[in-house]
Design an enzyme around this catalytic site. Structure first.
Site, PDB file in Angstrom:
ATOM      1  N   MET A   1       8.122 -11.187  40.049  1.00 57.31           N
ATOM      2  CA  MET A   1       8.894 -11.180  38.814  1.00 57.31           C
ATOM      3  C   MET A   1       7.977 -11.553  37.655  1.00 57.31           C
ATOM      4  SD  MET A   1      11.832 -10.266  39.786  1.00 57.31           S
ATOM      5  CE  MET A   1      12.838 -10.241  41.247  1.00 57.31           C
ATOM      6  N   CYS A   2       8.346 -11.117  36.476  1.00 57.19           N
ATOM      7  CA  CYS A   2       7.469 -11.290  35.341  1.00 57.19           C
ATOM      8  C   CYS A   2       8.274 -11.254  34.054  1.00 57.19           C
ATOM      9  CB  CYS A   2       6.416 -10.184  35.316  1.00 57.19           C
ATOM     10  SG  CYS A   2       5.536  -9.986  36.879  1.00 57.19           S
ATOM     11  N   GLY A   3       7.560 -11.324  32.934  1.00 56.26           N
ATOM     12  CA  GLY A   3       8.155 -11.118  31.632  1.00 56.26           C
ATOM     13  C   GLY A   3       7.458  -9.964  30.937  1.00 56.26           C
ATOM     14  N   CYS A  73       3.508 -10.920  31.191  1.00 57.65           N
ATOM     15  CA  CYS A  73       3.088 -12.189  31.779  1.00 57.65           C
ATOM     16  C   CYS A  73       3.485 -12.159  33.249  1.00 57.65           C
ATOM     17  CB  CYS A  73       3.672 -13.386  31.051  1.00 57.65           C
ATOM     18  SG  CYS A  73       5.471 -13.452  30.936  1.00 57.65           S
ATOM     19  N   ASN A 100       8.736  -5.552  35.631  1.00 59.91           N
ATOM     20  CA  ASN A 100       9.311  -6.839  36.006  1.00 59.91           C
ATOM     21  C   ASN A 100      10.194  -6.607  37.217  1.00 59.91           C
ATOM     22  OD1 ASN A 100      10.574  -9.377  36.116  1.00 59.91           O
ATOM     23  ND2 ASN A 100      12.105  -8.790  34.584  1.00 59.91           N
TER      24      ASN A 100
END
Length: 726
Positions: A1-3, A73, A100
């Site tokens: 998972m990410c932004g 990110c 994401n």
């Protein structure tokens, strides 16, 4: 998972004759042959705000004419090496993406892409599949191969033309919001990331006052929209289009079901086990959120069996020991399920770590939870989930499996039986309610009345209409379902808003907002093709599940602490199978004379929801087929126990931490600074919301306004006035 954060030159701005040379100090052309440094700085500042979503790495990419910028990110889950960093670039160097989420079954898909289509992967990351599958199949065809939870922005610069594809998973597990300012479309996982890009937040008063933010593409903020689940944006130099690539479907209610119960139970079991198996794949440790219900307990039981009997690895762990995490509400009889979770953990032989959530915890975390969720909530459940999500990372666990989505597909909530009873289930002609029309009709009247009283006892009542749906001709569009009313019971009441807002919404029936959120083709199926239970499940899943529960009880509170949650019950291979099952195998009626010890009725501690329930409601076994499918993996106690929603206590002492926190937050200055709330109602609610005789409805008022005040302060939202139009 990410932004993720992105900007795209808005094709509509040039069409409308807007000036595109400068956007808040950002130039659209290259600087000395390189992307604009000002744009890069703003993207870096934007993605830094989302560092909680991905603290392990960050990167940006801006194309040569500065018409597209991507920022990311990273929370490293698969392929921990530098080759897995984003933004990603395709093997031909012409397609770029930020992703994401998780794409499952990626080992098999990688093999197909490389061996059958010659795609050359540069990493072991599952996210790179978005590039490979898009390059091979194009849009929208590649969406059918994406299995998992995801949102992404992809820029295709082949053939000298720019095309941007923005996608979101089928159930909205991963967020994606967008807005357009001064010639650019901004996209991100969270709206707060727009702030460094020039966004000046304003309240969307109509969306707040009519609950539109909960029901459709709107958010609390004017001009900021959610990309709906199972939808994608197609942005080219010629225009901007939104498409739907998938939707839930149910059998025709007049079609007779020929499969046996054993076959259907086995089908659910096999698909759930496969969904869980796929979600154990990770290069980091994987744990489980374990409550006192069958959903998370079934996940824990299946994981335990897969590890011990099938040698399936749990993430990167070689041990078969499963790590589980749970909430404990001390001194809160009826709300605390930790003792049941302990018994389940002991029976399974798994480790259980508990986070004690008391009044001090809830008061401390309230504002931070609202900031991360970016919307208000009708109770403190999300604050408890925020606190729970601190546990996994403290114990070295980045990935968590959860039980979200089971109630939404197996009809676990207590407001679904009334929809089952609305019509006969022709797919199960031998079921008691199919044979006895008078009994079904009588139970329908009883359960409908009782469920409305339960809502009132919980401090929730319909708004924007009455709780008598007979006076709403528009509901004929959905076969007179009561679900539109149910979706509004948690909505803030009109009297909470300033007089000018009440004038703005005077005469509106908010159920019209509910109906407008479903497409014409779906409403047609509800009128004549789908059983009312299935229509209700669809309505709930497309609104409250996607826009509230998967946000504040899912992604936003988990990712606030850099925790990736995986939802096996929302695997679309499983849900498509479950959707096609007959209504009466999801909710089973057990006549009182047959109840004995084999039903969930009156078994043990059933929690506050069922304490005052009439016999009509307790005569139904919710999630019947799921119970049968997971019977080998759960305790007898859980098999017989009724649904106990994840609930935080709502009654707290006068003068305690929550009373003090909310009183300090909801000053006249802060509330009137919002511009759309009646401070007199807030002051009255502060007086009535605490103590032994606490009014649950008044307490909910404080939670709504407390969240709005927090967002106003932390986002710098301008005061709303009666002169603005929405």
């Amino acid at each position: 998972m990410c932004g993720i954060t992105a900007f795209v030159k808005d094709p509509r701005s040039s069409i409308n004759g807007h000036v595109n040379g400068h956007v808040n100090g950002m130039t659209n052309g290259p600087t000395n042959g390189h992307p604009d440094a000002s744009l890069a700085n703003k993207l870096e500042a934007s993605i830094a705000i989302l560092n909680h979503r991905g603290p392990d790495d960050a990167g940006i990419w801006i194309n040569q004419d500065s018409s597209v910028g991507l920022a990311h990110c990273r929370l490293s889950i698969n392929d921990l090496s530098p080759s897995g960093r984003q933004p990603l670039t395709s093997d031909d160097g012409e397609i770029h993406a930020v992703v994401n989420g998780e794409i499952y079954d990626h080992d098999r898909l990688r093999t197909v892409c490389s061996q059958e289509h010659g795609y050359r992967f540069s990493s072991e990351s599952d996210s790179e599949l978005v590039l490979a599958l898009y390059k091979i199949h194009g849009a929208p065809r590649f969406f059918r191969l994406l299995r998992g939870e995801f949102s992404f922005v992809l820029c295709d610069e082949r053939n000298g033309r720019r095309r941007v594809i923005v996608g979101r998973d089928r159930y909205g597990i991963k967020p994606m919001v967008w807005t357009s300012i001064e010639g650019k479309i901004l996209l991100s996982s969270e709206a707060k990331a727009f702030l460094p890009l020039g966004w000046k937040p304003e309240w969307d008063i109509e969306a707040i006052a009519t609950s539109g933010w909960q029901l459709d593409t709107r958010t609390l903020f004017k001009g900021v929209h959610k990309l709906l689940p199972a939808h994608w944006l197609d942005i080219t130099e010629d225009g901007f289009q939104i498409h739907r690539y998938w939707d839930a479907e149910y059998e025709d209610k007049r079609k007779l079901e020929t499969r046996s119960l054993d076959e259907m139970v086995q089908g659910v079991r096999e698909k759930l086990i496969e969904s869980i198996r796929l979600r154990l794949r990770a290069d980091v440790p994987v744990g489980i959120y374990l409550s006192g219900g069958i959903d998370s307990s079934a996940v824990a039981g299946i994981v335990t069996q897969l590890a011990r009997e099938n040698n399936v690895k749990i993430g990167n762990e070689t041990s078969t020991k499963v790590s589980c995490f749970s909430v404990e509400f001390p001194n809160s009889s009826g709300f605390d399920e930790s003792s049941i979770a302990e018994r389940t953990a002991e029976w399974l032989g798994v480790d259980l770590v508990k986070r004690q959530v008391n009044e001090d915890t809830l008061a401390r975390d309230f504002a931070d939870t609202a900031y991360h969720c970016e919307h208000h909530h009708f109770d403190l459940n999300c604050v408890a989930k925020f606190a729970l999500s601190t546990l996994p990372r403290e114990h070295g666990v980045k990935v968590i499996l959860t039980g979200e989505g089971a109630d939404e597909h197996f009809a676990g909530y207590p407001y679904f039986p009334v929809e089952l009873l609305r019509e006969t289930d022709h797919a199960q002609p031998d079921a008691p309610l199919s044979r006895d029309e008078e009994l079904r009709a009588a139970l329908h009247r009883s359960v409908d009345k009782d469920m409305r009283q339960v809502f009132r006892n919980l401090g929730a009542a319909g708004e924007g209409g009455t709780d008598d749906d007979d006076d709403c001709p528009a509901l004929a569009q959905v076969n007179n379902s009561t679900m539109p009313w149910t979706l509004l019971v948690w909505h803030a009441k009109r009297r909470l808003f300033a007089p000018w807002v009440q004038d703005l919404t005077a005469g509106l029936d908010y159920r019209d907002t509910v109906l407008a959120s479903y497409s014409a083709d779906v409403r047609a199926k509800m009128r004549s093709r789908w059983h009312p239970l299935h229509s209700a499940l669809y309505m709930w899943n497309r609104t409250t599940l996607a826009n509230v529960l998967l946000s504040c009880l899912g992604d936003r509170t988990e990712m606030a602490h850099s925790v990736e949650a995986r939802t096996p019950f929302l695997d679309h291979h499983l849900t498509e199978y479950v959707n096609r099952l007959p209504p009466s195998v999801k909710i089973a009626y057990t006549p009182p004379e047959q109840a004995g010890g084999n039903t969930t009725s009156h078994h043990g501690d059933q929690g506050p929801l069922w304490e005052s329930s009439a016999p009509g409601l307790t005569s139904f076994t919710e999630k019947w087929i799921l119970r049968e499918a997971v019977r080998p993996f759960i305790t007898d106690e859980l098999y017989k126990r009724k649904k106990h929603p994840f609930l935080a206590p709502m009654k707290w002492p006068r003068g305690g931490p929550l009373h003090q926190t909310l009183s300090g937050m909801l000053t006249r200055e802060a509330v009137e600074g919002l511009g759309f709330v009646d401070y007199n109602v807030v002051r009255d609610s502060l007086d009535r919301a605490f103590g032994e005789e606490a009014d649950a409805s008044a307490f909910r008022n404080l939670l709504y306004v407390g969240a709005w005040v927090t967002l106003a302060e932390r986002f710098g939202v301008r005061k709303a006035t009666c002169n603005e139009s929405n």
